[in-house]
Design a protein around this motif. Structure first.
Motif, short mmCIF file in Angstrom:
data_model
loop_
_atom_site.label_atom_id
_atom_site.label_comp_id
_atom_site.label_asym_id
_atom_site.label_seq_id
_atom_site.Cartn_x
_atom_site.Cartn_y
_atom_site.Cartn_z
N LYS A 137 0.84 -1.19 0.00
CA LYS A 137 0.00 0.00 0.00
C LYS A 137 0.88 1.24 0.00
O LYS A 137 1.94 1.26 0.63
N LEU A 138 0.43 2.25 -0.71
CA LEU A 138 1.16 3.50 -0.79
C LEU A 138 0.76 4.39 0.39
O LEU A 138 -0.42 4.66 0.60
N ALA A 139 1.76 4.85 1.14
CA ALA A 139 1.49 5.74 2.28
C ALA A 139 1.50 7.18 1.80
O ALA A 139 2.48 7.65 1.22
N ILE A 140 0.41 7.90 2.03
CA ILE A 140 0.28 9.31 1.63
C ILE A 140 0.12 10.14 2.89
O ILE A 140 -0.90 10.03 3.59
N ILE A 146 -1.67 9.74 8.05
CA ILE A 146 -1.20 8.97 6.91
C ILE A 146 -2.33 8.11 6.37
O ILE A 146 -2.96 7.35 7.11
N VAL A 147 -2.58 8.25 5.07
CA VAL A 147 -3.60 7.44 4.40
C VAL A 147 -2.89 6.37 3.60
O VAL A 147 -1.89 6.64 2.92
N TYR A 148 -3.40 5.13 3.64
CA TYR A 148 -2.80 4.02 2.91
C TYR A 148 -3.71 3.66 1.73
O TYR A 148 -4.88 3.34 1.93
N VAL A 149 -3.14 3.70 0.53
CA VAL A 149 -3.91 3.46 -0.68
C VAL A 149 -3.32 2.28 -1.44
O VAL A 149 -2.10 2.20 -1.64
N SER A 150 -4.16 1.36 -1.86
CA SER A 150 -3.70 0.24 -2.67
C SER A 150 -3.30 0.74 -4.06
O SER A 150 -4.06 1.50 -4.69
N PRO A 151 -2.14 0.35 -4.57
CA PRO A 151 -1.73 0.77 -5.92
C PRO A 151 -2.76 0.40 -6.99
O PRO A 151 -2.92 1.10 -7.98
N HIS A 152 -3.46 -0.72 -6.79
CA HIS A 152 -4.45 -1.15 -7.77
C HIS A 152 -5.63 -0.18 -7.87
O HIS A 152 -6.35 -0.15 -8.87
N ASP A 153 -5.85 0.62 -6.81
CA ASP A 153 -6.95 1.58 -6.82
C ASP A 153 -6.57 2.91 -7.47
O ASP A 153 -7.45 3.74 -7.75
#
Length: 243
Positions: A137-140, A146-153
């Motif tokens: 997951k990408l940490a933003i 900090i928000v964690y976003v899946s690269p697939h999204d």
């Protein structure tokens, strides 16, 4: 995914630039993204174009190649350097800047080939090392945490002045992280750089349509935004997308 090494040539002698560009362009892994005839111009273009490698002359007016190399080392993600010069006596000092190689003028086709091979091995190893630690997951980082976003999204990322925009179907996030840093973090996932200001998830690509002067636009699922594709990247993008 085929390896693509983004290269810039910096030399104040036009004939030397043309000769080196001619020798480099025969390698399909090499993509010439820019050139410059002085250190000041090179620095601006390197910040803007974010090449992976800079072929750098040493003896140049106003700012020497060594001075430019010193400045590049201060960057968060500095490009690799290959010194290309007529003067062998700078070799020891040049390698203090972690130069990948040191080419002497007049350029020898075989030596240039060995340098390209060395670069291919270097970037293949980096890509392999990265794929072994594929990002989950990408940490933003933002003001609220900090928000964690899946690269697939992620649909696409784009650079806007001093911030980078990360776009998903549900939300948009802003980060200070550069597009090149994001590209490095997302290695091993299905992302492609079709334009200096954009990074797209190729799984989301639905259509590639002609625009103008050989450039194209991408249509992605989940957004009405049209993503520009520079004409220099069209061939590589099609190779990624098509069977």
């Amino acid at each position: 995914m085929k390896l693509r090494i983004r290269v810039m040539v910096v030399d104040d002698e036009p004939l030397s630039r043309e000769e080196l560009k001619h020798l480099l362009c025969v390698y399909e892994q090499v993509e010439l993204v820019g050139e410059a005839d002085c250190g000041e111009s090179a620095l601006e273009k390197i910040v803007m174009l974010e090449p992976d490698v800079v072929f750098l002359d040493i003896e140049m007016a106003e700012m020497s190649g060594l001075s430019l190399a010193r400045m590049l080392q201060r960057m968060k993600q500095p490009p690799s350097i290959v010194f290309a010069t007529a003067y062998p006596n700078y070799a020891v000092e040049a390698f203090r800047y972690e130069a990948v190689d040191y080419l002497l003028k007049p350029f020898d086709e075989g030596q240039v080939g060995e340098t390209v091979l060395r670069l291919i091995r270097k970037f293949e190893k980096e890509r392999l090392d990265s794929s072994e630690h594929t990002l989950r997951k990408l940490a933003i980082e933002g003001e609220d945490g900090i928000v964690y976003v899946s690269p697939h999204d992620i649909l696409y990322c784009c650079r806007e002045i001093k911030e980078t925009l990360i776009v998903t179907k549900q939300k948009r996030y802003c980060t200070k992280v550069s597009l090149k840093e994001l590209e490095q973090k997302l290695k091993g996932n299905l992302f492609f750089r079709p334009h200096k200001s954009y990074l797209v998830n190729v799984q989301k690509v639905e259509q590639l349509t002609p625009w103008f002067n050989g450039a194209y636009q991408l249509t992605l699922s989940g957004t009405d935004e049209k993503i520009p594709v520079s004409r220099n990247y069209v061939k590589a993008l099609r190779q990624r997308l098509e069977l």
